[in-house]
Design a protein around this motif. Structure first.
Motif, PDB file in Angstrom:
ATOM      1  N   SER A  74     -21.095  26.998 -17.050  1.00 52.73           N
ATOM      2  CA  SER A  74     -19.768  27.411 -17.509  1.00 52.73           C
ATOM      3  C   SER A  74     -19.459  28.792 -16.937  1.00 52.73           C
ATOM      4  CB  SER A  74     -19.735  27.461 -19.036  1.00 52.73           C
ATOM      5  OG  SER A  74     -20.586  28.507 -19.513  1.00 52.73           O
ATOM      6  N   ASP A  75     -18.196  29.204 -17.028  1.00 47.75           N
ATOM      7  CA  ASP A  75     -17.825  30.536 -16.565  1.00 47.75           C
ATOM      8  C   ASP A  75     -18.629  31.605 -17.301  1.00 47.75           C
ATOM      9  OD1 ASP A  75     -16.014  29.384 -14.873  1.00 47.75           O
ATOM     10  OD2 ASP A  75     -14.247  29.903 -16.058  1.00 47.75           O
ATOM     11  N   LYS A  76     -18.811  31.433 -18.593  1.00 50.13           N
ATOM     12  CA  LYS A  76     -19.553  32.401 -19.395  1.00 50.13           C
ATOM     13  C   LYS A  76     -21.001  32.493 -18.941  1.00 50.13           C
ATOM     14  CE  LYS A  76     -20.677  33.604 -24.189  1.00 50.13           C
ATOM     15  NZ  LYS A  76     -20.513  33.202 -25.620  1.00 50.13           N
ATOM     16  N   GLU A  77     -21.624  31.344 -18.693  1.00 46.29           N
ATOM     17  CA  GLU A  77     -23.017  31.334 -18.224  1.00 46.29           C
ATOM     18  C   GLU A  77     -23.113  31.959 -16.831  1.00 46.29           C
ATOM     19  OE1 GLU A  77     -24.645  27.287 -20.459  1.00 46.29           O
ATOM     20  OE2 GLU A  77     -23.639  27.156 -18.508  1.00 46.29           O
ATOM     21  N   PHE A  78     -22.121  31.692 -15.997  1.00 43.93           N
ATOM     22  CA  PHE A  78     -22.105  32.241 -14.639  1.00 43.93           C
ATOM     23  C   PHE A  78     -22.043  33.763 -14.669  1.00 43.93           C
ATOM     24  CE2 PHE A  78     -19.462  33.595 -10.949  1.00 43.93           C
ATOM     25  CZ  PHE A  78     -20.326  33.248  -9.925  1.00 43.93           C
ATOM     26  N   ILE A  79     -21.140  34.324 -15.487  1.00 46.19           N
ATOM     27  CA  ILE A  79     -21.011  35.776 -15.576  1.00 46.19           C
ATOM     28  C   ILE A  79     -22.267  36.395 -16.179  1.00 46.19           C
ATOM     29  CG2 ILE A  79     -19.765  37.660 -16.712  1.00 46.19           C
ATOM     30  CD1 ILE A  79     -18.385  36.474 -14.251  1.00 46.19           C
ATOM     31  N   LYS A  80     -22.835  35.751 -17.189  1.00 45.38           N
ATOM     32  CA  LYS A  80     -24.076  36.265 -17.768  1.00 45.38           C
ATOM     33  C   LYS A  80     -25.173  36.337 -16.716  1.00 45.38           C
ATOM     34  CE  LYS A  80     -27.528  35.373 -21.351  1.00 45.38           C
ATOM     35  NZ  LYS A  80     -27.951  34.470 -22.468  1.00 45.38           N
ATOM     36  N   GLU A  81     -25.271  35.295 -15.896  1.00 43.09           N
ATOM     37  CA  GLU A  81     -26.263  35.281 -14.827  1.00 43.09           C
ATOM     38  C   GLU A  81     -25.972  36.370 -13.799  1.00 43.09           C
ATOM     39  OE1 GLU A  81     -28.136  31.650 -12.447  1.00 43.09           O
ATOM     40  OE2 GLU A  81     -26.180  32.251 -11.649  1.00 43.09           O
ATOM     41  N   ALA A 137     -24.137  44.357  -4.005  1.00 43.84           N
ATOM     42  CA  ALA A 137     -24.199  43.757  -5.333  1.00 43.84           C
ATOM     43  C   ALA A 137     -23.000  44.179  -6.181  1.00 43.84           C
ATOM     44  CB  ALA A 137     -25.511  44.140  -6.022  1.00 43.84           C
ATOM     45  N   HIS A 138     -22.556  45.439  -6.020  1.00 42.26           N
ATOM     46  CA  HIS A 138     -21.364  45.896  -6.742  1.00 42.26           C
ATOM     47  C   HIS A 138     -20.157  45.043  -6.359  1.00 42.26           C
ATOM     48  CE1 HIS A 138     -23.317  50.177  -6.674  1.00 42.26           C
ATOM     49  NE2 HIS A 138     -23.914  49.365  -7.527  1.00 42.26           N
ATOM     50  N   GLU A 139     -19.940  44.880  -5.066  1.00 42.42           N
ATOM     51  CA  GLU A 139     -18.800  44.116  -4.568  1.00 42.42           C
ATOM     52  C   GLU A 139     -18.887  42.652  -4.991  1.00 42.42           C
ATOM     53  OE1 GLU A 139     -16.132  45.147  -3.291  1.00 42.42           O
ATOM     54  OE2 GLU A 139     -16.378  46.499  -1.588  1.00 42.42           O
ATOM     55  N   LEU A 140     -20.089  42.094  -4.923  1.00 37.60           N
ATOM     56  CA  LEU A 140     -20.259  40.684  -5.253  1.00 37.60           C
ATOM     57  C   LEU A 140     -20.019  40.427  -6.733  1.00 37.60           C
ATOM     58  CD1 LEU A 140     -20.888  37.947  -4.144  1.00 37.60           C
ATOM     59  CD2 LEU A 140     -23.337  38.441  -4.343  1.00 37.60           C
ATOM     60  N   PHE A 141     -20.413  41.368  -7.584  1.00 37.16           N
ATOM     61  CA  PHE A 141     -20.153  41.215  -9.010  1.00 37.16           C
ATOM     62  C   PHE A 141     -18.651  41.281  -9.282  1.00 37.16           C
ATOM     63  CE2 PHE A 141     -19.705  42.904 -13.359  1.00 37.16           C
ATOM     64  CZ  PHE A 141     -20.345  41.880 -14.056  1.00 37.16           C
ATOM     65  N   LEU A 142     -17.965  42.208  -8.623  1.00 38.41           N
ATOM     66  CA  LEU A 142     -16.517  42.311  -8.779  1.00 38.41           C
ATOM     67  C   LEU A 142     -15.832  41.027  -8.315  1.00 38.41           C
ATOM     68  CD1 LEU A 142     -13.893  43.882  -9.323  1.00 38.41           C
ATOM     69  CD2 LEU A 142     -14.098  44.842  -7.006  1.00 38.41           C
ATOM     70  N   ALA A 143     -16.263  40.498  -7.175  1.00 37.94           N
ATOM     71  CA  ALA A 143     -15.676  39.260  -6.657  1.00 37.94           C
ATOM     72  C   ALA A 143     -15.915  38.100  -7.625  1.00 37.94           C
ATOM     73  CB  ALA A 143     -16.273  38.941  -5.287  1.00 37.94           C
ATOM     74  N   SER A 144     -17.073  38.073  -8.264  1.00 38.83           N
ATOM     75  CA  SER A 144     -17.387  37.015  -9.228  1.00 38.83           C
ATOM     76  C   SER A 144     -16.462  37.082 -10.439  1.00 38.83           C
ATOM     77  CB  SER A 144     -18.846  37.126  -9.671  1.00 38.83           C
ATOM     78  OG  SER A 144     -19.731  36.991  -8.574  1.00 38.83           O
ATOM     79  N   LEU A 145     -16.173  38.297 -10.899  1.00 43.32           N
ATOM     80  CA  LEU A 145     -15.245  38.460 -12.027  1.00 43.32           C
ATOM     81  C   LEU A 145     -13.850  37.968 -11.655  1.00 43.32           C
ATOM     82  CD1 LEU A 145     -16.201  42.013 -13.393  1.00 43.32           C
ATOM     83  CD2 LEU A 145     -16.846  39.790 -14.345  1.00 43.32           C
ATOM     84  N   ILE A 146     -13.399  38.322 -10.455  1.00 43.55           N
ATOM     85  CA  ILE A 146     -12.070  37.898  -9.999  1.00 43.55           C
ATOM     86  C   ILE A 146     -12.015  36.376  -9.886  1.00 43.55           C
ATOM     87  CG2 ILE A 146     -10.487  37.949  -8.030  1.00 43.55           C
ATOM     88  CD1 ILE A 146     -11.375  40.871  -7.601  1.00 43.55           C
ATOM     89  N   LEU A 147     -13.092  35.782  -9.392  1.00 42.76           N
ATOM     90  CA  LEU A 147     -13.139  34.321  -9.278  1.00 42.76           C
ATOM     91  C   LEU A 147     -12.985  33.654 -10.639  1.00 42.76           C
ATOM     92  CD1 LEU A 147     -13.677  31.650  -7.802  1.00 42.76           C
ATOM     93  CD2 LEU A 147     -16.135  32.100  -8.075  1.00 42.76           C
ATOM     94  N   VAL A 148     -13.672  34.156 -11.637  1.00 44.45           N
ATOM     95  CA  VAL A 148     -13.586  33.572 -12.974  1.00 44.45           C
ATOM     96  C   VAL A 148     -12.164  33.670 -13.521  1.00 44.45           C
ATOM     97  CG1 VAL A 148     -14.342  33.837 -15.381  1.00 44.45           C
ATOM     98  CG2 VAL A 148     -16.023  33.870 -13.527  1.00 44.45           C
ATOM     99  N   VAL A 149     -11.488  34.785 -13.261  1.00 43.19           N
ATOM    100  CA  VAL A 149     -10.093  34.931 -13.691  1.00 43.19           C
ATOM    101  C   VAL A 149      -9.214  33.882 -13.007  1.00 43.19           C
ATOM    102  CG1 VAL A 149      -8.077  36.438 -13.654  1.00 43.19           C
ATOM    103  CG2 VAL A 149     -10.328  37.382 -14.215  1.00 43.19           C
ATOM    104  N   ILE A 150      -9.401  33.692 -11.706  1.00 37.85           N
ATOM    105  CA  ILE A 150      -8.613  32.695 -10.975  1.00 37.85           C
ATOM    106  C   ILE A 150      -8.879  31.297 -11.522  1.00 37.85           C
ATOM    107  CG2 ILE A 150      -8.232  31.622  -8.719  1.00 37.85           C
ATOM    108  CD1 ILE A 150      -8.901  34.323  -7.447  1.00 37.85           C
ATOM    109  N   ARG A 151     -10.145  31.017 -11.834  1.00 37.59           N
ATOM    110  CA  ARG A 151     -10.492  29.703 -12.389  1.00 37.59           C
ATOM    111  C   ARG A 151      -9.819  29.488 -13.749  1.00 37.59           C
ATOM    112  NH1 ARG A 151     -15.034  26.673 -11.283  1.00 37.59           N
ATOM    113  NH2 ARG A 151     -15.658  26.761 -13.487  1.00 37.59           N
TER     114      ARG A 151
END
Length: 354
Positions: A74-81, A137-151
């Motif tokens: 899930s999005d929540k599990e993805f962000i936690k990871e 890693a900073h950039e990739l975490f930010l990109a992951s957050l943006i992806l979850v918002v788009i989803r």
């Protein structure tokens, strides 16, 4: 099921990053490094060859991997990871290892100049100066957050389904998006934080290149893409050699972005055809690639400083000694860290023995 070609691209780029940093510490084109040791100008050619595309390619691979990851989470599990695997290591790593390169830099630059500053305050400053490759890693975490918002907005996954229709013509036209993104959200001082292009490439990986149909197109055109990438790369090096390849004038130039885009497409297509396999070596490199990425730079800076400051050897020998030392020492340090429960969690996001 793991995609072997993605794993092989990932650790292959990490190897390029290590080689890049060795030559970068000796660069002769004015790109600021932690050492700025005397180098051999012709060796800088490698820096020009890889810099426009290798980290952007890593973001594309990360985006593809995120798609496969979110099919099982899930999005929540993805962000936690992502917090465990990216955010914690990218912050804690600064204080565990980053201070090493920060200390060397301050020592060479004479930043404190005998000022009476508390040791803990110096340590904090050293650490902030030693972010090094952890910016990824900073950039990739930010990109992951943006992806979850788009989803969240695109709950029916319409964007991803639409991108399945891409053909080779549309894929090539995406160059204009890549070029345009190179102008967006770039930080003014810390130039490695090119937020626009890195987030865009991550999203392209997720929405476009996670489709096997798109990969098959790239595999079909891999030879032509590779030839085009080589030609554009030669033109790029010829045009910018001797200039600061990290400057905005270079990174926002259409030739730079065309070379980067063609090379990324060639890497994806070529790896999908020629490097989609697994053996004991590739499995080891896959399991250690993030550790090598996180650990190598501060110890490389220390090794380079000791060699250049105290041995006074010919420059070419300095290159070789740094390469040999890093090749031998960094994997050993990684193996030690992986076996230390608290340190491996803080710096690598590993929560238990594998």
């Amino acid at each position: 099921m793991r995609k072997n070609y993605l794993d092989n691209i990932r650790w292959g780029i990490v190897v390029l990053v290590v080689l890049y940093h060795i030559l970068y510490l000796f660069n002769s084109v004015g790109v600021i490094s932690n050492i700025n040791a005397e180098g051999i100008p012709v060796m800088d050619t490698f820096l020009y060859i890889v810099y426009p595309w290798f980290m952007t390619c890593l973001f594309v691979v990360a985006g593809i991997s995120a798609r496969y990851s979110l099919q099982k989470r899930s999005d929540k599990e993805f962000i936690k990871e992502r917090i465990i695997k990216l955010l914690i290591p990218s912050v804690a790593g600064i204080f565990v290892f980053g201070w090493i390169s920060g200390y060397i830099t301050s020592r060479l630059a004479g930043i404190f100049a005998g000022a009476d500053i508390p040791a803990f305050a110096k340590y904090l400053l050293y650490s902030m100066m030693g972010i090094g490759p952890l910016w990824f890693a900073h950039e990739l975490f930010l990109a992951s957050l943006i992806l979850v918002v788009i989803r969240k907005i695109d709950r029916n996954d319409r964007i991803w389904k639409f991108c399945r229709k891409c053909n080779i013509f549309l894929i090539l036209l995406l160059f204009f998006g890549v070029w345009g993104s190179s102008y967006v959200l770039n930080t003014p001082v810390v130039i490695v934080y090119r937020n626009g292009i890195y987030i865009f490439m991550f999203l392209l990986g997720y929405y476009v290149f996670s489709h096997m149909e798109v990969l098959e197109i790239l595999k079909k055109w891999k030879v032509q893409l590779l030839i085009a990438a080589i030609v554009s790369g030669i033109l790029f090096v010829k045009n910018f050699y001797g200039q600061n390849y990290t400057s905005s004038a270079c990174l926002q130039h259409p030739l730079t972005n065309l070379y980067a885009w063609l090379m990324i497409l060639a890497v994806l297509g070529g790896a999908g055809s020629w490097f989609n396999f697994s053996n004991s070596f590739t499995k080891y490199m896959t399991s250690r690639s993030f550790a090598i990425y996180v650990v190598h730079y501060p110890f490389m800076v220390l090794i380079t400083y000791l060699i250049t400051a105290y041995l006074h050897l010919p420059t070419i020998i300095n290159y070789l000694l740094v390469f040999i030392s890093v090749t031998l020492i960094v994997p050993c340090i990684c193996e030690i860290i992986i076996r230390l429960p608290v340190i491996r969690f803080l710096t690598l996001g590993i929560t238990k023995d594998k």
